[in-house]
Design a protein around this motif. Structure first.
Motif, PDB file in Angstrom:
ATOM      1  N   PRO A 177      -1.518   3.636  -2.545  1.00 30.83           N
ATOM      2  CA  PRO A 177      -1.311   4.731  -2.821  1.00 30.83           C
ATOM      3  C   PRO A 177      -0.788   5.953  -1.754  1.00 30.83           C
ATOM      4  CG  PRO A 177      -2.976   5.032  -4.173  1.00 30.83           C
ATOM      5  CD  PRO A 177      -2.859   3.806  -3.383  1.00 30.83           C
ATOM      6  N   GLY A 178       1.165   6.624  -1.577  1.00 24.70           N
ATOM      7  CA  GLY A 178       0.891   7.084  -0.064  1.00 24.70           C
ATOM      8  C   GLY A 178       1.923   7.218   0.714  1.00 24.70           C
ATOM      9  N   ILE A 179       1.422   5.195   0.986  1.00 21.06           N
ATOM     10  CA  ILE A 179       2.426   4.689   1.789  1.00 21.06           C
ATOM     11  C   ILE A 179       3.335   4.349   1.663  1.00 21.06           C
ATOM     12  CG2 ILE A 179       0.378   5.114   4.027  1.00 21.06           C
ATOM     13  CD1 ILE A 179      -0.285   1.862   2.916  1.00 21.06           C
ATOM     14  N   LYS A 180       4.734   3.761   2.098  1.00 16.21           N
ATOM     15  CA  LYS A 180       4.837   2.334   1.160  1.00 16.21           C
ATOM     16  C   LYS A 180       5.792   1.606   2.649  1.00 16.21           C
ATOM     17  CE  LYS A 180       8.254   6.394  -0.588  1.00 16.21           C
ATOM     18  NZ  LYS A 180       9.777   6.870  -0.730  1.00 16.21           N
TER      19      LYS A 180
END
Lengths: 329, 337
Positions: free
Chosen positions: A145-148
């Motif tokens: 989570p926190g990156i795409k």
């Protein structure tokens, strides 16, 4: 919108996207190993050094941790860096910066800082580059989570997703499968940005859903063609955004077809295919007429000889076989 | 080809303007940090503060000295032992204490705790708990400043343990190669957690490693706030003038354990006691008193004021609120705000 098209390659489409971004926004610059004078390991940035100069087409030392972290810092400092990592394998040297910094800083700082960074990297096998240059680790990045995470497979997406990724205020990892660079096709001359949200239905069908992304898209489309010859109408979904996943498009397809096979060049164990399968089970279990199938890479380091590399990777025949198994035909 | 300079000398012109008010400011800042840290230790035993807690006692002169050379528009990248840097940079004690408690009123909204202090207003970029992990960020912040034409400096603090990490070497090389405005500040407290420097490094002179990258570097007494301030002023002036990065190795010592879980089996009590005699606060205070700049009464008054500030900070933290669990996923991505 113009209907005029140009003949181009995936490589040229990525290059056009980079040029477009450099032209649109003074804050954008490209940084990575041999992106400048050499022209890029896969020749994506060929010619850009002369066009834009060494400040904006910035050659780096072999310091993946250092320059990826510098990209994160530069993004926080007001720039819009595109960091190119030669291959996903080398990104493991930058994993600390990506996972511990890029992905965490917004949440950990209580929303005070954000990291508008794009990291591009080549991934996948097929060029006989053996066990240290052939990984598909999209699923690993998709875990965080926190990156795409995005994986453009078509010319339109290669041309259009980079700009959307740069406009995104959060870090985006962009995967370019090595077997796509030479693919040729027609692209509308004024092709523009493509959103980095949502999967795309690449072929409509009602008998089963073939769900894939990146380098496996065209193998899957070939398989769908083969199945069509036998009267089986497969729907092909290109996930293209691997985090966040577009559950709605996947479930809509499964509710229609009641059968799903996921094709993923990553290893089966702990794969993105496993994640998609679990979501189908959670959200569309009662719609299923057959177990969800998976076609993934063999659980081996990718070997050098062509026949073994081919055997290790998902192939059209494997996809067709899995589709038939799901249909009981 | 000229040899890289292994050290540079503080020019007298670059020495800070030293007067009584400034001396008292330095003393007050160091005392604030020491008091904050000692109170944090107590709060930890009371279980008000949890997780990992790394205290800065003994190393106050470094953060306080270096911060004097920075302007508000400059940036700071620090480590997980960063309460001192945060206070010296101007982060209010009450929001810092609330962060220790994990309260929503904390400077990082309580999300980070002791190891992850962030403050956009003061350009304080953490609070990084991966050894050396902040160094590439500092390089990138400085790269952004250079590319945008800002005459700003990024001060990057790290321990001597970071010198064993690849990030250290990659960052130093990039900063010098691209002539970036970074002030590298190595806080050499002689132990990477429990591993003594000589047990982990073939070259124990950290400043020499920086010099290998052609970065002008000097080693200095990390217990001497005036020396550190003077060196930082000189280094920052040169960086601001476009001279590329500078490196200060501040030789210091941490008086307390690495973290609250550390029984300190790896060092002799006698060694700790010997270093405590070099305490940067005691030393500076005695010097001020001997020079007639400070009276014992004044020291007592400053300490009383700091105690009151701390009491207020603890009251602020105690009165703070917990972030609603409904906000758990807030700020994972921007659109979640």
């Amino acid at each position: 919108m113009s209907t005029e098209t140009i003949r181009t390659t995936y490589r040229e489409a990525v290059r056009a996207a980079i040029c477009d971004a450099l032209d649109r926004d003074r804050r954008v610059f490209l940084m990575g190993e041999d992106v400048g004078r050499y022209g890029g390991c896969y020749a994506v940035s060929k010619g850009l050094y002369d066009q834009y100069g060494p400040e904006r087409i910035r050659d780096t030392p072999l310091s993946e941790c250092g320059f990826t972290g510098a990209g994160i810092g530069a993004a926080m400092g007001g720039m819009r860096p595109i960091v190119e990592i030669m291959t996903v394998n080398f990104s493991l040297l930058a994993l600390d910066q990506i996972v511990n910094n890029a992905a965490t800083i917004r949440h950990m700082s209580g929303g005070q800082f954000h990291v508008p960074l794009v990291i591009r990297m080549a991934s996948g096998a097929g060029k006989q580059l053996a066990a240290q240059h052939s990984h598909s680790l999209e699923g690993w990045y998709g875990h965080v989570p926190g990156i795409k995470v995005i994986a453009p497979a078509t010319l339109e997406d290669a041309r259009g997703m980079l700009w959307s990724a740069l406009e995104d205020p959060d870090p985006v990892i962009l995967f370019e499968h090595v077997m796509l660079y030479n693919r040729e096709g027609e692209l509308t001359a004024d092709a523009g940005p493509v959103p980095i949200t949502g999967a795309a239905v690449r072929r409509a069908g009602t008998d089963l859903s073939l769900i894939t992304y990146g380098g496996c898209l065209f193998k899957t489309l070939d398989a769908a063609e083969e199945l069509a010859a036998d009267g089986i109408a497969a729907e092909v979904i290109d996930l293209r955004c691997l985090r966040p996943l577009d559950d709605a498009t996947v479930m809509a397809s499964v509710r229609k077809s009641h059968r799903a096979v996921i094709i993923d060049e990553g290893w089966c164990t702990g794969s993105l295919a496993g994640e998609v399968s679990a979501r189908i089970m959670e959200q569309a279990f009662w719609e299923l007429d057959a177990p969800v199938g998976r076609v993934c890479s063999a659980e081996v380091p990718i070997p050098y000889p062509k026949h073994l590399e081919d055997e290790a990777l998902p192939q059209v025949r494997d996809i067709v076989a899995a589709a038939r198994a799901a249909l009981g035909r | 080809m000229s040899e890289p300079p292994s050290e540079y000398h503080v020019s007298t012109a670059a020495k800070p303007h030293f007067n009584r008010a400034h001396a008292l400011h330095l003393l007050r800042q160091m005392l604030r940090i020491r008091s904050f840290e000692e109170r944090c230790a107590e709060l930890y035993t009371e279980e008000k503060i949890r997780g990992f807690l790394h205290l800065y006692s003994g190393e106050e002169a470094i953060a306080v000295g270096v911060m004097q050379a920075l302007k508000p528009e400059d940036a700071v990248v620090a480590t997980y032992r960063e309460h001192g840097h945060a206070l010296a940079r101007g982060i209010a004690m009450d929001t810092l204490m609330a962060e220790m408690y994990g309260k929503r009123e904390g400077v990082s909204r309580g999300r980070g705790g002791s190891m992850h202090v962030f403050d956009a207003e003061r350009r304080f970029y953490g609070g990084n708990a991966i050894v050396g992990g902040g160094m590439p960020l500092a390089v990138g912040l400085a790269l952004a400043d250079k590319m945008q034409g800002h005459a700003r400096v990024t001060a990057c603090f790290f321990g001597e343990g970071a010198a064993a990490e690849g990030a250290f070497h990659e960052s130093l090389n990039l900063a010098e190669l691209w002539q970036l405005p970074v002030l590298f500040v190595c806080e050499n407290n002689l132990y990477a957690m429990g591993t003594a420097l000589a047990r982990s490094e073939s070259e124990t002179d950290i400043s020499r490693k920086a010099a290998c990258y052609r970065i002008p570097a000097m080693a200095l007494d990390g217990m001497d706030v005036i020396a550190i301030e003077a060196a930082a002023h000189a280094a920052v002036a040169e960086i601001r003038a476009g001279g590329g990065p500078r490196f200060l190795e501040c030789r210091s010592y941490r008086f307390r354990a690495h973290s609250m879980f550390d029984a300190q089996l790896y060092r002799d009590k006698a060694e700790v006691e010997a270093w405590k005699k070099k305490c940067p606060l005691l030393r500076f205070r005695h010097w001020l008193e001997e020079a007639g700049i400070l009276s014992m009464d004044e020291t007592g008054r400053i300490e009383a004021e700091i105690d009151a500030e701390l009491d207020a900070a603890i009251a602020f933290a105690e009165a703070g609120t917990w972030e609603p669990v409904a906000d758990l996923a807030r700020d994972v991505y921007t659109e979640d705000r």
